[in-house]
Design a protein around this motif. Structure first.
Motif, mmCIF file in Angstrom:
data_model
loop_
_atom_site.group_PDB
_atom_site.id
_atom_site.type_symbol
_atom_site.label_atom_id
_atom_site.label_comp_id
_atom_site.label_asym_id
_atom_site.label_seq_id
_atom_site.Cartn_x
_atom_site.Cartn_y
_atom_site.Cartn_z
ATOM 1 N N ILE A 129 4.935 9.811 0.467
ATOM 2 C CA ILE A 129 3.517 10.160 0.371
ATOM 3 C C ILE A 129 3.356 11.659 0.175
ATOM 4 O O ILE A 129 2.580 12.123 -0.679
ATOM 5 C CB ILE A 129 2.770 9.679 1.629
ATOM 6 N N ALA A 157 7.724 11.285 -5.618
ATOM 7 C CA ALA A 157 7.601 10.392 -4.467
ATOM 8 C C ALA A 157 8.943 9.743 -4.138
ATOM 9 O O ALA A 157 9.359 9.687 -2.970
ATOM 10 C CB ALA A 157 6.553 9.316 -4.742
ATOM 11 N N GLY A 197 4.410 3.628 -3.607
ATOM 12 C CA GLY A 197 3.490 4.517 -2.904
ATOM 13 C C GLY A 197 3.054 5.665 -3.790
ATOM 14 O O GLY A 197 1.873 6.034 -3.830
ATOM 15 N N ILE A 208 -0.838 6.675 -5.235
ATOM 16 C CA ILE A 208 -1.415 8.015 -5.116
ATOM 17 C C ILE A 208 -1.675 8.610 -6.498
ATOM 18 O O ILE A 208 -2.727 9.200 -6.760
ATOM 19 C CB ILE A 208 -0.481 8.922 -4.291
ATOM 20 N N THR A 251 -4.498 7.243 3.490
ATOM 21 C CA THR A 251 -3.125 7.736 3.584
ATOM 22 C C THR A 251 -2.390 7.053 4.731
ATOM 23 O O THR A 251 -1.232 6.645 4.588
ATOM 24 C CB THR A 251 -3.116 9.261 3.794
#
Length: 199
Positions: free
Chosen positions: A103, A123, A157, A161, A172
């Protein structure tokens, strides 16, 4: 605040992971510290190199360096009988580190204004880079290259985002829980990616 919490969780979770694996490989106290620090900061170092963040920013985290040192020392001093729970607890720590750094890496890439492809790479390598370096130094086959589903969760993930689906602390946090849960489920149910051998 969310950024700092993720950074602390990921760093300490990976430090614990690295320190215990060092002990499993019979490393001395220096080896425990080296592997703990490498695991804790390896992913963020790779991320900085990838998206152009000055590498020296790693050295501005004085309090976090001290926390990692104390964490590694504590793990080294814990009685062996307590460490028998590593096979279960260790996966959780590793999953937390994976989620936190994936993240964090994705948000760093988005803030740097890089394309979606770079967000996915940031990521994935931020989430997996420390663990990959740890496994190589410990003489183990890196998780990211095995058939276990590991790096995929970091990549997904980053995709969430990068596409703008995750904004604000609640979203989040939900993504963090989702990545940890999926990683734990994949381990528990032995989910695999397709594999082919030519030998």
């Amino acid at each position: 605040m969310t950024w700092e919490i993720l950074n602390i969780i990921g760093t300490l979770a990976f430090a614990i992971s690295g320190a215990i694996i060092a002990m499993e490989e019979d490393y001395d106290i220096l080896g425990v510290q080296v592997l703990g620090f490498t695991t804790a900061f390896g992913g963020s170092t790779i991320r900085n190199l990838l998206i152009g963040i000055p590498i020296e920013t790693i050295w501005t985290q004085g309090n976090l360096f001290l926390a990692v040192f104390l964490t590694n020392t504590l793990i080294f001093l814990i009685p062996n009988q307590w460490l028998q729970y590593w096979n279960k607890g260790g996966i959780l720590f590793d999953a937390m580190g994976l989620a936190s750094f994936a993240i964090q890496g994705a948000f760093s890439a988005v803030e740097a204004g890089v394309p979606l492809s770079a967000v996915l790479v940031a990521a994935t390598l931020t989430g997996c880079g420390g663990g990959m370096t740890r496994d190589v130094l410990a003489g183990r086959k890196p998780m990211i290259l095995r058939k276990d589903i590991y790096a995929l969760w970091a990549t997904l993930g980053g995709l969430m985002i990068g596409l703008g689906f995750v904004q604000g602390p609640w979203a989040t946090g939900a993504l963090f829980v989702a990545i940890v849960t999926l990683r734990m489920l994949s381990e528990h149910f032995n989910w695999k990616l397709p594999q082919r051998s030519i030998s």
